[in-house]
Motif scaffolding. Structure first.
Motif, PDB file in Angstrom:
ATOM      1  N   VAL A 116       6.273  11.529  -9.310  1.00  0.00           N
ATOM      2  CA  VAL A 116       7.784  11.718  -9.258  1.00  0.00           C
ATOM      3  C   VAL A 116       8.148  10.449 -10.677  1.00  0.00           C
ATOM      4  CG1 VAL A 116      10.390  11.917  -9.172  1.00  0.00           C
ATOM      5  CG2 VAL A 116       8.368  13.546  -8.130  1.00  0.00           C
ATOM      6  N   SER A 117       8.618  10.251 -11.710  1.00  0.00           N
ATOM      7  CA  SER A 117       9.072   8.462 -11.935  1.00  0.00           C
ATOM      8  C   SER A 117      10.741   8.555 -11.567  1.00  0.00           C
ATOM      9  CB  SER A 117       8.960   9.261 -14.190  1.00  0.00           C
ATOM     10  OG  SER A 117      10.041  10.071 -14.091  1.00  0.00           O
ATOM     11  N   VAL A 118      10.393   7.085 -12.094  1.00  0.00           N
ATOM     12  CA  VAL A 118      11.777   7.057 -11.781  1.00  0.00           C
ATOM     13  C   VAL A 118      13.248   7.919 -12.807  1.00  0.00           C
ATOM     14  CG1 VAL A 118      12.126   5.177 -13.899  1.00  0.00           C
ATOM     15  CG2 VAL A 118      13.336   4.675 -12.025  1.00  0.00           C
ATOM     16  N   SER A 119      13.066   8.253 -13.494  1.00  0.00           N
ATOM     17  CA  SER A 119      13.410   9.110 -14.098  1.00  0.00           C
ATOM     18  C   SER A 119      13.815  11.266 -13.437  1.00  0.00           C
ATOM     19  CB  SER A 119      13.713   9.878 -15.454  1.00  0.00           C
ATOM     20  OG  SER A 119      12.146   9.966 -15.876  1.00  0.00           O
ATOM     21  N   GLY A 120      13.024  10.928 -13.106  1.00  0.00           N
ATOM     22  CA  GLY A 120      13.370  12.500 -11.873  1.00  0.00           C
ATOM     23  C   GLY A 120      12.115  13.191 -12.676  1.00  0.00           C
ATOM     24  N   THR A 121      11.265  12.458 -14.029  1.00  0.00           N
ATOM     25  CA  THR A 121      10.508  14.220 -14.124  1.00  0.00           C
ATOM     26  C   THR A 121       9.429  13.945 -13.700  1.00  0.00           C
ATOM     27  OG1 THR A 121      10.832  13.277 -16.686  1.00  0.00           O
ATOM     28  CG2 THR A 121       9.206  14.213 -16.671  1.00  0.00           C
ATOM     29  N   THR A 122       8.220  14.932 -12.609  1.00  0.00           N
ATOM     30  CA  THR A 122       7.148  15.398 -12.124  1.00  0.00           C
ATOM     31  C   THR A 122       5.856  14.924 -13.180  1.00  0.00           C
ATOM     32  OG1 THR A 122       8.061  16.645 -10.127  1.00  0.00           O
ATOM     33  CG2 THR A 122       5.641  16.751 -10.972  1.00  0.00           C
ATOM     34  N   ARG A 123       5.291  13.665 -13.423  1.00  0.00           N
ATOM     35  CA  ARG A 123       3.901  13.778 -14.077  1.00  0.00           C
ATOM     36  C   ARG A 123       2.336  14.017 -13.763  1.00  0.00           C
ATOM     37  NH1 ARG A 123       6.164  14.283 -18.841  1.00  0.00           N
ATOM     38  NH2 ARG A 123       8.334  13.074 -18.920  1.00  0.00           N
ATOM     39  N   SER A 124       0.751  14.361 -14.380  1.00  0.00           N
ATOM     40  CA  SER A 124       0.249  13.945 -13.831  1.00  0.00           C
ATOM     41  C   SER A 124      -0.687  13.717 -14.597  1.00  0.00           C
ATOM     42  CB  SER A 124      -0.375  15.293 -13.392  1.00  0.00           C
ATOM     43  OG  SER A 124      -1.280  15.129 -12.521  1.00  0.00           O
ATOM     44  N   VAL A 125      -1.580  11.911 -13.675  1.00  0.00           N
ATOM     45  CA  VAL A 125      -2.361  10.964 -15.200  1.00  0.00           C
ATOM     46  C   VAL A 125      -3.157  11.259 -14.614  1.00  0.00           C
ATOM     47  CG1 VAL A 125      -0.095  10.646 -16.273  1.00  0.00           C
ATOM     48  CG2 VAL A 125      -0.372   9.272 -14.296  1.00  0.00           C
ATOM     49  N   PRO A 134       0.562  -0.864   0.097  1.00  0.00           N
ATOM     50  CA  PRO A 134      -0.349  -0.090  -0.506  1.00  0.00           C
ATOM     51  C   PRO A 134       0.890   1.403  -0.049  1.00  0.00           C
ATOM     52  CG  PRO A 134       0.014  -0.828   2.051  1.00  0.00           C
ATOM     53  CD  PRO A 134       0.325  -1.907   1.143  1.00  0.00           C
ATOM     54  N   VAL A 135       0.818   1.657  -0.988  1.00  0.00           N
ATOM     55  CA  VAL A 135       1.001   3.911  -1.179  1.00  0.00           C
ATOM     56  C   VAL A 135       0.172   4.493  -0.399  1.00  0.00           C
ATOM     57  CG1 VAL A 135       1.737   5.022  -1.847  1.00  0.00           C
ATOM     58  CG2 VAL A 135       2.289   2.733  -2.797  1.00  0.00           C
ATOM     59  N   THR A 136       0.939   5.567   0.750  1.00  0.00           N
ATOM     60  CA  THR A 136       0.335   6.870   1.123  1.00  0.00           C
ATOM     61  C   THR A 136       1.062   7.642   0.363  1.00  0.00           C
ATOM     62  OG1 THR A 136      -0.105   5.591   3.605  1.00  0.00           O
ATOM     63  CG2 THR A 136      -0.069   8.200   3.366  1.00  0.00           C
ATOM     64  N   PRO A 137       0.558   8.543  -0.613  1.00  0.00           N
ATOM     65  CA  PRO A 137       1.149   9.536  -0.924  1.00  0.00           C
ATOM     66  C   PRO A 137       1.724  10.646  -0.755  1.00  0.00           C
ATOM     67  CG  PRO A 137      -1.396   9.173  -1.801  1.00  0.00           C
ATOM     68  CD  PRO A 137      -1.376   8.801  -0.791  1.00  0.00           C
ATOM     69  N   ARG A 168       8.782   6.778  -8.144  1.00  0.00           N
ATOM     70  CA  ARG A 168      10.682   7.130  -6.170  1.00  0.00           C
ATOM     71  C   ARG A 168       8.952   7.963  -5.461  1.00  0.00           C
ATOM     72  NH1 ARG A 168      15.270   8.506  -7.328  1.00  0.00           N
ATOM     73  NH2 ARG A 168      15.592   8.019  -9.007  1.00  0.00           N
ATOM     74  N   ARG A 169       8.228   8.718  -6.416  1.00  0.00           N
ATOM     75  CA  ARG A 169       7.524   9.972  -5.654  1.00  0.00           C
ATOM     76  C   ARG A 169       5.936   9.806  -5.799  1.00  0.00           C
ATOM     77  NH1 ARG A 169      10.161  14.562  -2.954  1.00  0.00           N
ATOM     78  NH2 ARG A 169      11.320  13.103  -2.457  1.00  0.00           N
ATOM     79  N   ILE A 170       4.829   9.550  -4.497  1.00  0.00           N
ATOM     80  CA  ILE A 170       3.691   9.928  -5.360  1.00  0.00           C
ATOM     81  C   ILE A 170       3.435  11.422  -4.421  1.00  0.00           C
ATOM     82  CG2 ILE A 170       1.284   9.146  -5.683  1.00  0.00           C
ATOM     83  CD1 ILE A 170       2.350   6.561  -5.976  1.00  0.00           C
ATOM     84  N   HIS A 171       3.372  12.420  -5.123  1.00  0.00           N
ATOM     85  CA  HIS A 171       2.738  13.755  -4.113  1.00  0.00           C
ATOM     86  C   HIS A 171       1.007  13.402  -3.545  1.00  0.00           C
ATOM     87  CE1 HIS A 171       5.574  15.599  -7.413  1.00  0.00           C
ATOM     88  NE2 HIS A 171       6.575  14.958  -6.059  1.00  0.00           N
ATOM     89  N   ALA A 172       1.005  14.167  -2.328  1.00  0.00           N
ATOM     90  CA  ALA A 172      -0.547  14.046  -1.994  1.00  0.00           C
ATOM     91  C   ALA A 172      -0.824  14.979  -2.412  1.00  0.00           C
ATOM     92  CB  ALA A 172       0.239  14.232  -0.124  1.00  0.00           C
ATOM     93  N   THR A 173      -0.049  16.072  -2.951  1.00  0.00           N
ATOM     94  CA  THR A 173      -0.990  16.976  -3.537  1.00  0.00           C
ATOM     95  C   THR A 173      -0.913  16.870  -5.063  1.00  0.00           C
ATOM     96  OG1 THR A 173      -0.139  18.756  -1.869  1.00  0.00           O
ATOM     97  CG2 THR A 173      -0.718  19.951  -4.023  1.00  0.00           C
TER      98      THR A 173
END
Length: 88
Positions: free
Chosen positions: A48-57, A21-24, A70-75
């Motif tokens: 944030v993808s493994v390549s370091g790019t921030t995405r929103s889908v 489970p993931v908590t943003p 690598r990271r899921i933003h709460a915001t």
């Protein structure tokens, strides 16, 4: 019971070894990079993808997002029931 994973090398193209489970979190990376995400409830995922790019889908219910994360933003994340595919 036999363990088919016991002698198998970890592979990015093979099955993951577990779901977690993931908590943003806006400030902290996941404990390990996710091979993919499973999403239970539709919405938007800011990550944030493994390549370091921030995405929103936008994703639908019961979706699989096959990208290293690598990271899921709460915001900005409204999708819920997030689970990372892990190799450990």
């Amino acid at each position: 019971m036999t363990d088919p994973f016991k002698n198998r090398a970890i592979s990015l193209s093979g099955p993951s070894r577990d779901l977690a489970p993931v908590t943003p979190d806006d400030n902290n990376d996941l404990p390990e990079i996710a091979l993919a995400l499973y999403i239970e409830t539709a919405g938007t995922i800011s990550f944030v993808s493994v390549s370091g790019t921030t995405r929103s889908v936008k994703v639908g219910n019961y979706a699989i997002l096959p990208v290293g994360i690598r990271r899921i933003h709460a915001t900005g994340t409204t999708a819920t029931g997030l689970h990372s595919f892990t190799v450990q």
